[in-house]
Design an enzyme around this catalytic site. Structure first.
Site, PDB file in Angstrom:
ATOM      1  N   ASP A  83      -1.755   5.670  -4.325  1.00 44.90           N
ATOM      2  CA  ASP A  83      -0.535   6.427  -4.017  1.00 44.90           C
ATOM      3  C   ASP A  83       0.642   5.759  -4.727  1.00 44.90           C
ATOM      4  O   ASP A  83       0.615   4.546  -4.977  1.00 44.90           O
ATOM      5  CB  ASP A  83      -0.224   6.355  -2.515  1.00 44.90           C
ATOM      6  CG  ASP A  83      -1.317   6.955  -1.657  1.00 44.90           C
ATOM      7  OD1 ASP A  83      -2.095   7.761  -2.172  1.00 44.90           O
ATOM      8  OD2 ASP A  83      -1.365   6.597  -0.467  1.00 44.90           O
TER       9      ASP A  83
HETATM   10  N1  URA Z   1      -5.588   4.654   0.775  1.00 45.56           N
HETATM   11  C1  URA Z   1      -4.326   5.111   0.847  1.00 45.56           C
HETATM   12  O1  URA Z   1      -3.905   5.606   1.872  1.00 45.56           O
HETATM   13  N2  URA Z   1      -3.555   4.996  -0.247  1.00 45.56           N
HETATM   14  C2  URA Z   1      -3.964   4.441  -1.395  1.00 45.56           C
HETATM   15  O2  URA Z   1      -3.198   4.362  -2.354  1.00 45.56           O
HETATM   16  C3  URA Z   1      -5.281   3.970  -1.446  1.00 45.56           C
HETATM   17  C4  URA Z   1      -6.082   4.088  -0.337  1.00 45.56           C
END
Ligand code: URA
Length: 247
Positions: free
Chosen positions: A112
């Site tokens: 993310d």
């Molecule tokens: N899980 C999440 O919530 N975000 C990420 O970036 C990776 C795994």
């Protein structure tokens, strides 16, 4: 094997030496010791020539990816950077950090925008597909920061499984790293890659994520690599990553 001792191709010991395995002499020694295989067959004599682009070479069972011109890079993605090579909206993206690289690189999976830490990049599409495919179940480690003192029940629920809107999810491992008044840090290992999975799981148990850092993907660790920097994996590290997904 695709090539024997004909004049085509490049001598195996040269390919190995160019890939950083050792001197040509040392590589001949590895061949002598039957520690090198080409396309799945142990090489039993010196003088073999290979096509480094197409022949699959292993030393001690680990793929020599660099022989084929393949690279694997570790990037410590800072928060606020989107996992794309180009962003039409002009947001900072992973591609901004790769302008000096000549290879066509793929990111292996995604983080993310707000997540920090280890993102692997490679010009080997097959490796990228294998590592990110759920079938291979590559384990990823995250350090999660939440507000307050996280409850034992929350830890138990994450380990035994929580119900999310797209089905159940559980962590493979849960370890409380620190809990001082106001903030808890937890290390979790998870092998699936559904979108926002870690954030959604912690939200579900009542502890929304404040900070999320990925510290490990399969056998590859982030270590003390600085945010915003790239590092080329060593031949051994890349070999262990290939091995972890059966390549
Ligand atoms: N899980 C999440 O919530 N975000 C990420 O970036 C990776 C795994």
């Amino acid at each position: 094997m695709t090539r024997g001792n004909d004049a085509e191709g490049v001598r195996l010991q040269k390919v190995l030496a160019d890939a950083g395995i050792g001197s040509r002499r040392a590589c001949e020694e590895l061949i002598e010791q039957r520690r090198v295989s080409v396309n799945g067959e142990v090489v039993r004599q010196q003088g073999m020539r290979v096509n480094p682009e197409t022949d699959v070479i292993h030393v001690d069972g680990e793929r020599v990816a660099s022989a084929a011109g393949h690279v694997v890079l570790a990037f410590n993605k800072p928060a606020g950077v989107v996992t794309t090579m180009q962003d039409d909206l002009g947001r900072p993206c992973v591609g901004d950090y790769l302008t000096q690289r000549s290879e066509r690189l793929f990111h292996i999976g995604r983080l993310d925008a707000d997540t920090e830490g280890l993102l692997l990049l490679t010009n080997d599409g097959q490796l990228a597909n294998h590592v990110s495919h759920p079938r291979h179940g590559v384990a990823k480690t995250y350090v999660v920061t939440v507000a307050g003192v996280i409850s034992r029940e929350a830890g138990r629920a994450l380990t035994s499984g929580v119900e999310l809107e797209d089905g159940p999810a559980r962590v493979d491992s849960y370890r409380l790293l620190s809990s001082v008044p106001g903030v808890s840090m937890i290390e979790v290992i998870i092998h699936e890659g559904r979108k926002h999975i870690v954030r959604r799981m912690f939200e579900e148990v009542g502890f929304p994520v404040q900070r999320l850092v990925r510290t490990r993907v399969g056998p590859i660790r982030l270590g003390d690599q600085r945010p915003g920097t790239l590092r080329t994996l060593s031949t051994a590290e890349a070999g262990s990553l290939y091995a972890s997904v059966g390549l």
